[in-house]
Design an enzyme around this catalytic site. Structure first.
Site, short mmCIF file in Angstrom:
data_model
loop_
_atom_site.label_atom_id
_atom_site.label_comp_id
_atom_site.label_asym_id
_atom_site.label_seq_id
_atom_site.Cartn_x
_atom_site.Cartn_y
_atom_site.Cartn_z
N GLY A 251 0.57 -1.23 -0.01
CA GLY A 251 0.03 0.05 0.02
C GLY A 251 0.86 1.25 0.21
N GLU B 68 3.92 4.06 6.18
CA GLU B 68 2.65 3.11 5.79
C GLU B 68 1.57 4.02 5.10
OE1 GLU B 68 0.81 0.86 5.75
OE2 GLU B 68 0.85 -0.50 7.20
N ASP B 69 0.63 3.25 4.45
CA ASP B 69 -0.28 3.97 3.62
C ASP B 69 -1.36 4.61 4.67
OD1 ASP B 69 -1.20 1.49 4.38
OD2 ASP B 69 -1.85 0.92 2.36
N ASP C 15 -5.36 1.99 10.51
CA ASP C 15 -6.72 1.92 10.91
C ASP C 15 -6.71 1.05 12.34
OD1 ASP C 15 -9.38 1.33 10.07
OD2 ASP C 15 -8.83 -0.44 9.06
N LYS D 4 -7.25 6.72 10.47
CA LYS D 4 -8.67 6.59 10.78
C LYS D 4 -8.75 6.45 12.09
CE LYS D 4 -10.32 3.87 6.91
NZ LYS D 4 -10.83 2.63 6.38
N VAL E 33 -11.03 3.67 1.62
CA VAL E 33 -10.37 4.40 0.80
C VAL E 33 -9.57 3.66 -0.28
CG1 VAL E 33 -10.88 6.55 1.71
CG2 VAL E 33 -8.52 5.36 2.07
N ASP F 53 -5.58 -0.28 -1.95
CA ASP F 53 -6.21 -1.06 -2.91
C ASP F 53 -7.80 -1.54 -2.36
OD1 ASP F 53 -4.89 -3.08 -0.88
OD2 ASP F 53 -5.76 -4.62 -2.11
N ARG G 294 -5.00 0.59 -7.02
CA ARG G 294 -3.79 1.20 -6.42
C ARG G 294 -3.32 2.15 -7.47
NH1 ARG G 294 -1.85 -2.13 -2.35
NH2 ARG G 294 -2.12 -4.46 -2.52
P1 IMP Z 1 -4.82 -2.18 10.50
O1 IMP Z 1 -4.10 -3.23 10.86
O2 IMP Z 1 -6.26 -2.33 10.65
O3 IMP Z 1 -4.25 -0.67 11.04
O4 IMP Z 1 -4.79 -2.17 8.99
C1 IMP Z 1 -3.63 -1.45 8.14
C2 IMP Z 1 -3.68 -1.87 6.89
O5 IMP Z 1 -5.23 -2.16 6.46
C3 IMP Z 1 -3.33 -0.74 5.98
O6 IMP Z 1 -2.09 -0.86 5.79
C4 IMP Z 1 -4.08 -1.08 4.73
O7 IMP Z 1 -3.29 -2.10 3.79
C5 IMP Z 1 -5.43 -1.61 4.99
N1 IMP Z 1 -6.42 -0.65 5.08
C6 IMP Z 1 -7.22 -0.30 6.10
N2 IMP Z 1 -7.92 0.57 5.74
C7 IMP Z 1 -7.92 0.62 4.56
C8 IMP Z 1 -8.78 1.48 3.42
O8 IMP Z 1 -9.67 2.37 3.81
N3 IMP Z 1 -8.62 1.17 2.28
C9 IMP Z 1 -7.44 0.24 1.78
N4 IMP Z 1 -6.61 -0.47 2.73
C10 IMP Z 1 -6.99 -0.26 4.06
MG MG Z 2 -0.53 -1.65 4.04
#
Ligand code: IMP
Ligand code: MG
Length: 180
Positions: A44, A99-100, A103, A131, A153, A159, A165
């Protein structure tokens, strides 16, 4: 057309470029006179990483790693696995993890913990999007591009099911695409 699946554009190419340059200035100030190592979390962050590293005018090395976190369609879980590890030794280095999006925090809290055990000089986190409402695990975010609401998003590296992407902007995916 890919564009037809986008409900709303959140950040245009121009807005992204401006914000990336601002983050780069901040990093240059914080690490003046030092050498940094940027670590891109694939896939990402590949576009953000490419733009950010070219905007930073400091001695800098790059490395890449890839993690998978098991979860359903649009959410991650606490179970994270390294699918591609770093190629470089990070001992004594000043790391910035790129990081992208932050979340739930599951992926990054796991990753930062692993990196800490390898004794870098310092570790900071840079995420283009955040987020905050969705956080499950607390993670300290030093460089944040934009806070966004709880919506899925895509674009600029992000993606859904490996697609979108290549969109040059960041947009909210129409919920009907992922059955939301
Ligand atoms: P986390 O472990 O829940 O913080 O997730 C992080 C990963 O989930 C990010 O690096 C993204 O690859 C993916 N992700 C979380 N939210 C989104 C989104 O809105 N769009 C696309 N990928 C997301
Ligand atoms: Mg990611």
């Amino acid at each position: 057309m890919l564009e037809n699946d986008i409900q709303e554009i959140l950040f245009s190419e121009e807005q992204l470029k401006t914000r990336v340059a601002e983050i780069a200035r901040q990093i240059e100030t914080d690490y003046a006179g030092q050498e940094i190592m940027l670590i891109s979390v694939l896939r990402g962050s590949f576009i953000f990483m490419a733009d950010l590293c070219r905007a930073i005018h400091l001695p800098c090395t790059l490395d890449f790693m890839s993690v998978s976190s098991y979860g359903t369609g649009t959410t991650s879980s606490g179970q994270v696995q390294i699918t591609k590890d770093l190629s470089e030794d990070i001992t004594g280095r000043n790391l910035i993890v790129v990081e992208d999006i932050l979340d739930s925090g599951n992926t990054l809290s796991y990753l930062l913990n692993i990196l800490d055990h390898r004794h870098p000089a310092s570790v900071r986190l840079c995420a283009l999007l955040d987020k905050p409402e969705r956080r499950v695990k607390p993670v300290e975010l030093h460089y944040r591009g934009f806070p966004i609401p709880d919506a899925f998003v895509v674009g600029y590296g992000l993606d859904y099911a490996e697609k979108y992407r290549n969109l040059p902007y960041i947009g909210i995916l129409k919920p009907e695409i992922y059955g939301g």
